[in-house]
Design a protein around this motif. Structure first.
Motif, PDB file in Angstrom:
ATOM      1  N   VAL A 122     -19.509 -16.474 -32.909  1.00 35.26           N
ATOM      2  CA  VAL A 122     -18.643 -15.622 -31.995  1.00 35.26           C
ATOM      3  C   VAL A 122     -17.377 -16.327 -31.256  1.00 35.26           C
ATOM      4  O   VAL A 122     -16.212 -15.622 -31.514  1.00 35.26           O
ATOM      5  CB  VAL A 122     -19.556 -15.159 -30.814  1.00 35.26           C
ATOM      6  CG1 VAL A 122     -18.922 -14.427 -29.635  1.00 35.26           C
ATOM      7  CG2 VAL A 122     -20.605 -13.823 -31.418  1.00 35.26           C
ATOM      8  N   TYR A 123     -17.656 -17.384 -30.996  1.00 33.71           N
ATOM      9  CA  TYR A 123     -16.175 -18.061 -30.378  1.00 33.71           C
ATOM     10  C   TYR A 123     -15.302 -18.713 -31.246  1.00 33.71           C
ATOM     11  O   TYR A 123     -14.264 -18.774 -31.115  1.00 33.71           O
ATOM     12  CB  TYR A 123     -16.714 -18.919 -28.943  1.00 33.71           C
ATOM     13  CG  TYR A 123     -17.248 -18.269 -27.923  1.00 33.71           C
ATOM     14  CD1 TYR A 123     -16.527 -17.944 -27.021  1.00 33.71           C
ATOM     15  CD2 TYR A 123     -18.633 -18.127 -27.816  1.00 33.71           C
ATOM     16  CE1 TYR A 123     -17.005 -17.346 -25.951  1.00 33.71           C
ATOM     17  CE2 TYR A 123     -18.986 -17.620 -26.444  1.00 33.71           C
ATOM     18  CZ  TYR A 123     -17.884 -17.033 -25.621  1.00 33.71           C
ATOM     19  OH  TYR A 123     -18.446 -16.430 -24.331  1.00 33.71           O
ATOM     20  N   GLY A 124     -16.037 -19.624 -32.211  1.00 29.84           N
ATOM     21  CA  GLY A 124     -15.095 -20.412 -33.132  1.00 29.84           C
ATOM     22  C   GLY A 124     -14.839 -19.480 -34.268  1.00 29.84           C
ATOM     23  O   GLY A 124     -13.444 -20.045 -34.640  1.00 29.84           O
ATOM     24  N   ILE A 125     -15.435 -18.769 -34.717  1.00 31.94           N
ATOM     25  CA  ILE A 125     -15.026 -18.079 -35.988  1.00 31.94           C
ATOM     26  C   ILE A 125     -14.367 -16.513 -35.510  1.00 31.94           C
ATOM     27  O   ILE A 125     -13.250 -16.168 -36.151  1.00 31.94           O
ATOM     28  CB  ILE A 125     -16.118 -17.786 -36.962  1.00 31.94           C
ATOM     29  CG1 ILE A 125     -16.381 -19.294 -37.390  1.00 31.94           C
ATOM     30  CG2 ILE A 125     -15.651 -17.050 -38.078  1.00 31.94           C
ATOM     31  CD1 ILE A 125     -17.737 -19.297 -38.138  1.00 31.94           C
ATOM     32  N   GLN A 126     -15.073 -15.614 -34.819  1.00 33.23           N
ATOM     33  CA  GLN A 126     -14.567 -14.419 -34.614  1.00 33.23           C
ATOM     34  C   GLN A 126     -13.683 -14.258 -33.458  1.00 33.23           C
ATOM     35  O   GLN A 126     -13.060 -13.297 -33.148  1.00 33.23           O
ATOM     36  CB  GLN A 126     -15.762 -13.595 -34.308  1.00 33.23           C
ATOM     37  CG  GLN A 126     -16.636 -13.373 -35.613  1.00 33.23           C
ATOM     38  CD  GLN A 126     -18.092 -12.479 -35.370  1.00 33.23           C
ATOM     39  OE1 GLN A 126     -18.299 -12.308 -34.323  1.00 33.23           O
ATOM     40  NE2 GLN A 126     -18.500 -11.809 -36.498  1.00 33.23           N
ATOM     41  N   HIS A 127     -13.533 -15.432 -32.573  1.00 32.91           N
ATOM     42  CA  HIS A 127     -12.589 -15.479 -31.252  1.00 32.91           C
ATOM     43  C   HIS A 127     -13.043 -14.326 -30.399  1.00 32.91           C
ATOM     44  O   HIS A 127     -12.094 -13.727 -29.876  1.00 32.91           O
ATOM     45  CB  HIS A 127     -11.224 -15.512 -31.698  1.00 32.91           C
ATOM     46  CG  HIS A 127     -10.965 -16.753 -32.791  1.00 32.91           C
ATOM     47  ND1 HIS A 127     -10.828 -17.955 -32.448  1.00 32.91           N
ATOM     48  CD2 HIS A 127     -10.588 -16.682 -34.172  1.00 32.91           C
ATOM     49  CE1 HIS A 127     -10.699 -18.773 -33.491  1.00 32.91           C
ATOM     50  NE2 HIS A 127     -10.461 -18.046 -34.401  1.00 32.91           N
ATOM     51  N   SER A 128     -14.251 -14.246 -30.110  1.00 35.44           N
ATOM     52  CA  SER A 128     -14.688 -13.027 -29.179  1.00 35.44           C
ATOM     53  C   SER A 128     -15.399 -13.826 -28.264  1.00 35.44           C
ATOM     54  O   SER A 128     -15.332 -14.815 -27.952  1.00 35.44           O
ATOM     55  CB  SER A 128     -15.540 -12.143 -30.052  1.00 35.44           C
ATOM     56  OG  SER A 128     -15.998 -11.257 -29.225  1.00 35.44           O
ATOM     57  N   GLY A 129     -16.106 -13.171 -27.374  1.00 31.72           N
ATOM     58  CA  GLY A 129     -16.779 -13.456 -26.146  1.00 31.72           C
ATOM     59  C   GLY A 129     -18.126 -13.012 -25.844  1.00 31.72           C
ATOM     60  O   GLY A 129     -18.374 -11.822 -26.461  1.00 31.72           O
ATOM     61  N   LEU A 130     -18.807 -13.688 -25.070  1.00 31.45           N
ATOM     62  CA  LEU A 130     -20.113 -13.060 -24.716  1.00 31.45           C
ATOM     63  C   LEU A 130     -20.225 -11.578 -24.212  1.00 31.45           C
ATOM     64  O   LEU A 130     -20.985 -10.703 -24.554  1.00 31.45           O
ATOM     65  CB  LEU A 130     -20.944 -13.906 -23.669  1.00 31.45           C
ATOM     66  CG  LEU A 130     -22.155 -13.536 -23.509  1.00 31.45           C
ATOM     67  CD1 LEU A 130     -23.152 -13.684 -24.524  1.00 31.45           C
ATOM     68  CD2 LEU A 130     -22.623 -14.420 -22.058  1.00 31.45           C
ATOM     69  N   HIS A 131     -19.053 -11.292 -23.480  1.00 31.73           N
ATOM     70  CA  HIS A 131     -19.215  -9.728 -22.877  1.00 31.73           C
ATOM     71  C   HIS A 131     -18.807  -8.731 -23.879  1.00 31.73           C
ATOM     72  O   HIS A 131     -19.230  -7.555 -23.671  1.00 31.73           O
ATOM     73  CB  HIS A 131     -17.848  -9.855 -22.121  1.00 31.73           C
ATOM     74  CG  HIS A 131     -16.428 -10.037 -22.521  1.00 31.73           C
ATOM     75  ND1 HIS A 131     -16.063 -11.363 -23.056  1.00 31.73           N
ATOM     76  CD2 HIS A 131     -15.501  -9.327 -23.058  1.00 31.73           C
ATOM     77  CE1 HIS A 131     -14.915 -11.292 -23.570  1.00 31.73           C
ATOM     78  NE2 HIS A 131     -14.455  -9.995 -23.565  1.00 31.73           N
ATOM     79  N   ALA A 132     -18.331  -9.042 -25.104  1.00 31.58           N
ATOM     80  CA  ALA A 132     -18.046  -8.176 -26.155  1.00 31.58           C
ATOM     81  C   ALA A 132     -19.087  -8.086 -27.285  1.00 31.58           C
ATOM     82  O   ALA A 132     -19.104  -7.324 -28.221  1.00 31.58           O
ATOM     83  CB  ALA A 132     -16.681  -8.647 -27.104  1.00 31.58           C
ATOM     84  N   GLN A 133     -20.151  -8.861 -27.230  1.00 30.96           N
ATOM     85  CA  GLN A 133     -20.935  -9.115 -28.301  1.00 30.96           C
ATOM     86  C   GLN A 133     -22.580  -8.961 -27.606  1.00 30.96           C
ATOM     87  O   GLN A 133     -23.113  -9.884 -27.063  1.00 30.96           O
ATOM     88  CB  GLN A 133     -21.175 -10.428 -28.787  1.00 30.96           C
ATOM     89  CG  GLN A 133     -19.921 -10.819 -29.362  1.00 30.96           C
ATOM     90  CD  GLN A 133     -19.394 -10.085 -30.821  1.00 30.96           C
ATOM     91  OE1 GLN A 133     -20.550  -9.679 -31.421  1.00 30.96           O
ATOM     92  NE2 GLN A 133     -18.289  -9.910 -30.922  1.00 30.96           N
ATOM     93  N   SER A 134     -23.006  -7.564 -27.699  1.00 29.62           N
ATOM     94  CA  SER A 134     -24.300  -7.167 -27.037  1.00 29.62           C
ATOM     95  C   SER A 134     -25.515  -7.751 -27.792  1.00 29.62           C
ATOM     96  O   SER A 134     -26.517  -8.338 -27.172  1.00 29.62           O
ATOM     97  CB  SER A 134     -24.454  -5.853 -26.863  1.00 29.62           C
ATOM     98  OG  SER A 134     -24.692  -5.223 -28.307  1.00 29.62           O
TER      99      SER A 134
END
Length: 131
Positions: free
Chosen positions: A94-106
């Motif tokens: 999520v953080y390293g590859i998709q550059h997303s965050g916990l809040h956006a990933q249910s």
């Protein structure tokens, strides 16, 4: 503090083990479905080592669930190892590859809650399991 956990009713221990087993089976079904739909590299965006790890969970999740259902400590140990490594792998994805965050990933949110639950209750449940 731990005295009450040693004397926990069997139904409470059985319920916790059943819940963990069911959730491990849910994870296994998810990984097996991905394997059947997309083959051995179900996540094109992920590196090979991450695909290999997630593919291995199709076998490790039901193994841990089966050991938990049979009342074995090895099942709890394997469950803890799976959850600790799975949350780490997913966090990296999520953080390293998709550059997303916990809040956006249910999905990551649910995995984090289950991991926390498993790691917190494991020491207490292990006392009630056979070697």
């Amino acid at each position: 503090m731990t005295r009450w956990m040693r004397q926990a009713p069997r139904w409470a221990v059985a319920t916790a083990l059943a819940l963990a087993s069911v959730l491990l089976f849910v994870g296994a079904v998810s990984h097996i479905t991905d394997l059947l739909r997309h083959g051995l590299r179900p996540y094109e965006w992920a590196p090979n080592w991450l695909n290999l790890y997630w593919t291995s969970l199709a076998f490790l999740d039901p193994l841990a669930a089966g050991l938990l259902i049979s009342g074995r400590r090895r099942g709890m140990d394997l469950c803890c190892a799976i959850m600790a490594t799975d949350i780490t792998a997913n966090w990296y994805a999520v953080y390293g590859i998709q550059h997303s965050g916990l809040h956006a990933q249910s999905g990551l949110q649910r995995l984090a809650v289950f991991t926390l639950l498993v790691l917190l209750v494991a020491p207490f449940l292990r006392r009630h399991l056979a070697d």
